[in-house]
Design a protein around this motif. Structure first.
Motif, PDB file in Angstrom:
ATOM      1  N   VAL A   2     -15.162  10.073 -50.583  1.00 19.49           N
ATOM      2  CA  VAL A   2     -15.694   9.219 -51.038  1.00 19.49           C
ATOM      3  C   VAL A   2     -17.255   9.542 -51.552  1.00 19.49           C
ATOM      4  O   VAL A   2     -17.900   9.940 -50.875  1.00 19.49           O
ATOM      5  N   LEU A   4     -20.629   8.003 -53.179  1.00 17.08           N
ATOM      6  CA  LEU A   4     -21.381   6.714 -53.141  1.00 17.08           C
ATOM      7  C   LEU A   4     -22.562   6.861 -54.190  1.00 17.08           C
ATOM      8  O   LEU A   4     -23.164   7.770 -53.947  1.00 17.08           O
ATOM      9  N   ILE A  23     -14.033   1.727 -44.546  1.00 13.15           N
ATOM     10  CA  ILE A  23     -15.117   1.660 -45.422  1.00 13.15           C
ATOM     11  C   ILE A  23     -15.318   0.454 -46.244  1.00 13.15           C
ATOM     12  O   ILE A  23     -14.278  -0.234 -46.801  1.00 13.15           O
ATOM     13  N   LEU A  25     -17.333  -1.545 -49.222  1.00 18.30           N
ATOM     14  CA  LEU A  25     -18.106  -1.029 -50.440  1.00 18.30           C
ATOM     15  C   LEU A  25     -18.525  -2.519 -50.825  1.00 18.30           C
ATOM     16  O   LEU A  25     -17.922  -3.324 -51.479  1.00 18.30           O
ATOM     17  N   HIS A  30     -18.683   3.546 -56.441  1.00 13.74           N
ATOM     18  CA  HIS A  30     -18.140   4.443 -55.766  1.00 13.74           C
ATOM     19  C   HIS A  30     -17.013   5.150 -56.401  1.00 13.74           C
ATOM     20  O   HIS A  30     -16.481   4.763 -57.474  1.00 13.74           O
ATOM     21  N   GLU A  42      -6.196  -1.136 -50.101  1.00 14.85           N
ATOM     22  CA  GLU A  42      -7.271  -1.910 -50.489  1.00 14.85           C
ATOM     23  C   GLU A  42      -7.322  -3.390 -50.578  1.00 14.85           C
ATOM     24  O   GLU A  42      -6.261  -3.826 -50.894  1.00 14.85           O
TER      25      GLU A  42
END
Length: 61
Positions: A2, A4, A23, A25, A30, A42
């Motif tokens: 990933v 950022l 993670i 976000l 990202h 997700e």
């Protein structure tokens, strides 16, 4: 992996995520690069209004 970015699209850092990693976000940008076979989940808070809610940019770390 990933990558950022800040809210103004400046590269911050990159990290390799491993099995079991999580993670969150919450702000900024990202991008993901798949470097091995992967399955992921997700979860987003809605409502999702479609592609118009996204800002896409090309970044080179």
């Amino acid at each position: 992996m990933v990558r950022l970015y800040t809210a103004d699209r400046k590269f911050l850092t990159s990290r390799v995520l491993c099995a079991g990693d999580v993670i969150l976000l919450a702000s900024g940008g990202h991008g993901f690069e798949v470097i091995d076979d992967v399955s992921f989940i997700e979860v987003k808070q809605g409502p999702y209004v479609g592609e118009q809610e996204k800002v896409r940019f090309t970044a080179n770390p």
